[in-house]
Enzyme design. Structure first.
Site, PDB file in Angstrom:
ATOM      1  N   ASP A 100       0.796  -1.364  -0.016  1.00  0.00           N
ATOM      2  CA  ASP A 100       0.095  -0.183   0.097  1.00  0.00           C
ATOM      3  C   ASP A 100       0.911   1.437  -0.090  1.00  0.00           C
ATOM      4  O   ASP A 100       2.179   1.144   0.216  1.00  0.00           O
ATOM      5  CB  ASP A 100      -0.801   0.013   1.357  1.00  0.00           C
ATOM      6  CG  ASP A 100      -2.146   0.743   1.018  1.00  0.00           C
ATOM      7  OD1 ASP A 100      -1.933   2.025   0.843  1.00  0.00           O
ATOM      8  OD2 ASP A 100      -3.277   0.381   1.317  1.00  0.00           O
TER       9      ASP A 100
ATOM     10  N   ARG B 146     -13.487   1.615   9.740  1.00  0.00           N
ATOM     11  CA  ARG B 146     -13.530   0.619   8.880  1.00  0.00           C
ATOM     12  C   ARG B 146     -12.059  -0.326   8.696  1.00  0.00           C
ATOM     13  O   ARG B 146     -11.969  -1.244   8.050  1.00  0.00           O
ATOM     14  CB  ARG B 146     -14.304   0.671   7.708  1.00  0.00           C
ATOM     15  CG  ARG B 146     -13.511   1.503   6.634  1.00  0.00           C
ATOM     16  CD  ARG B 146     -14.373   1.358   5.242  1.00  0.00           C
ATOM     17  NE  ARG B 146     -13.522   2.129   4.346  1.00  0.00           N
ATOM     18  CZ  ARG B 146     -13.844   3.510   3.906  1.00  0.00           C
ATOM     19  NH1 ARG B 146     -14.757   4.355   4.527  1.00  0.00           N
ATOM     20  NH2 ARG B 146     -13.187   4.171   2.902  1.00  0.00           N
TER      21      ARG B 146
ATOM     22  N   CYS C 195     -11.795 -16.037 -14.202  1.00  0.00           N
ATOM     23  CA  CYS C 195     -10.877 -14.813 -13.800  1.00  0.00           C
ATOM     24  C   CYS C 195     -11.573 -13.609 -13.694  1.00  0.00           C
ATOM     25  O   CYS C 195     -13.056 -13.449 -13.944  1.00  0.00           O
ATOM     26  CB  CYS C 195      -9.767 -14.531 -14.523  1.00  0.00           C
ATOM     27  SG  CYS C 195     -10.050 -13.818 -15.908  1.00  0.00           S
TER      28      CYS C 195
ATOM     29  N   CYS D 159     -13.278 -12.283 -16.775  1.00  0.00           N
ATOM     30  CA  CYS D 159     -14.485 -12.930 -17.022  1.00  0.00           C
ATOM     31  C   CYS D 159     -15.700 -12.377 -16.434  1.00  0.00           C
ATOM     32  O   CYS D 159     -16.807 -12.231 -17.201  1.00  0.00           O
ATOM     33  CB  CYS D 159     -14.439 -14.461 -16.595  1.00  0.00           C
ATOM     34  SG  CYS D 159     -13.042 -15.421 -17.383  1.00  0.00           S
TER      35      CYS D 159
ATOM     36  N   CYS E 287     -15.195   2.981  -3.632  1.00  0.00           N
ATOM     37  CA  CYS E 287     -15.814   2.998  -2.092  1.00  0.00           C
ATOM     38  C   CYS E 287     -15.855   4.224  -1.387  1.00  0.00           C
ATOM     39  O   CYS E 287     -16.541   4.795  -0.737  1.00  0.00           O
ATOM     40  CB  CYS E 287     -15.419   2.140  -1.430  1.00  0.00           C
ATOM     41  SG  CYS E 287     -13.632   2.144  -0.833  1.00  0.00           S
TER      42      CYS E 287
ATOM     43  N   CYS F 176      -7.849 -14.706 -19.812  1.00  0.00           N
ATOM     44  CA  CYS F 176      -7.852 -16.460 -19.684  1.00  0.00           C
ATOM     45  C   CYS F 176      -8.408 -16.927 -20.959  1.00  0.00           C
ATOM     46  O   CYS F 176      -8.222 -18.140 -20.923  1.00  0.00           O
ATOM     47  CB  CYS F 176      -8.657 -16.735 -18.500  1.00  0.00           C
ATOM     48  SG  CYS F 176     -10.459 -16.741 -18.289  1.00  0.00           S
TER      49      CYS F 176
END
Ligand SMILES: [Zn+2]
Length: 239
Positions: free
Chosen positions: A35, A46, A144, A147, A160, A218
């Site tokens: 990070d 959170r 994956c 997909c 978020c 994939c």
């Protein structure tokens, strides 16, 4: 064996905190933490590894300190950097499994592509408002992340921070993500499993995805490498 396992946590935020905590307590031997951000007071509700005293500190420093106190046997490898096209494949190749709980699509797609190229299994997770998902992808590729989500969204899709996420949601989804990661480390056949959590009804659903034949990662395998020329794929032409 969990004590010999090496797991990289990409994004030590609302999802990465509970996921890392669960993995450390479950006996995973080495946790890499990746990070580039600092602990922010508005996220403390959170990001459960951090306290008021950590505000302003680098997340990796604070998370390593917290995990070391809770699970002294765990070995922490600190990566104070954003996952970038220039470092992603080399970094994920050094781990047995990646747990991705970042807050932006660029990092999610980059982690997915890098893990497919390095043949490192990955468990993705995301939570927006009252909806959460966790997806386990095996080392052989599909089904994956691409997909499920073909490519980066056009325009400004909310993350978020913008759309908002309910604090306890990420705790639940991060734990579901860690559960899938531990199942993979224990050799269970969970590749391609998608777990969804509806925070309004508290209903958890689990299903197996089918690989998409036209998936660029994939299926057709048109994404075969990542280098500086490919940065536009994740960040747009401005970088
Ligand atoms: Zn795919």
């Amino acid at each position: 064996m969990r004590s010999r396992a090496r797991v990289l946590v990409v994004g030590v935020g609302g999802l990465g905190c509970p996921a890392a905590l669960t993995l450390a307590r479950a006996g995973v031997g080495t946790l890499g933490l990746c990070d580039d951000d600092e602990v922010d007071v508005t996220n403390l509700h959170r990001q459960i590894l951090f306290t008021d005293a950590d505000v302003g500190a680098h997340k990796i420093t604070a998370a390593a300190r917290a995990l070391g106190g809770i699970a002294p046997a765990v070995r922490i490898e600190e990566h104070r950097a954003r996952l970038l096209p220039s470092n992603a494949v080399e970094l994920v190749r050094r781990y047995d499994l990646v747990v991705e709980g970042s807050d932006n699509f660029a990092t999610k797609f980059l982690a997915a592509d890098a893990c497919a190229i390095a043949k490192t299994p990955i468990v993705h997770a995301a939570a927006v408002r009252w909806h959460g998902t966790a997806l386990a992808v095996g080392p052989a590729g599909g089904p994956c992340y691409r997909c499920l989500f073909e490519d980066l969204p056009e325009g400004d899709a909310p993350n978020c921070a913008e759309a908002g996420v309910v604090g306890p949601m990420v705790g639940v989804v991060g734990a579901l993500q860690a559960d899938l990661a531990l199942a993979m480390l224990d050799g269970e056949d969970v590749a391609g499993t998608l777990v969804t959590f509806d925070g309004k009804t508290d209903i958890v659903r689990r299903r197996r995805l089918s690989p998409r034949a036209t998936c660029a990662l994939c299926g057709t395998r048109s994404i075969g490498r990542i280098d500086h020329i490919e940065e536009a794929r994740y960040y747009g032409p401005q970088l």
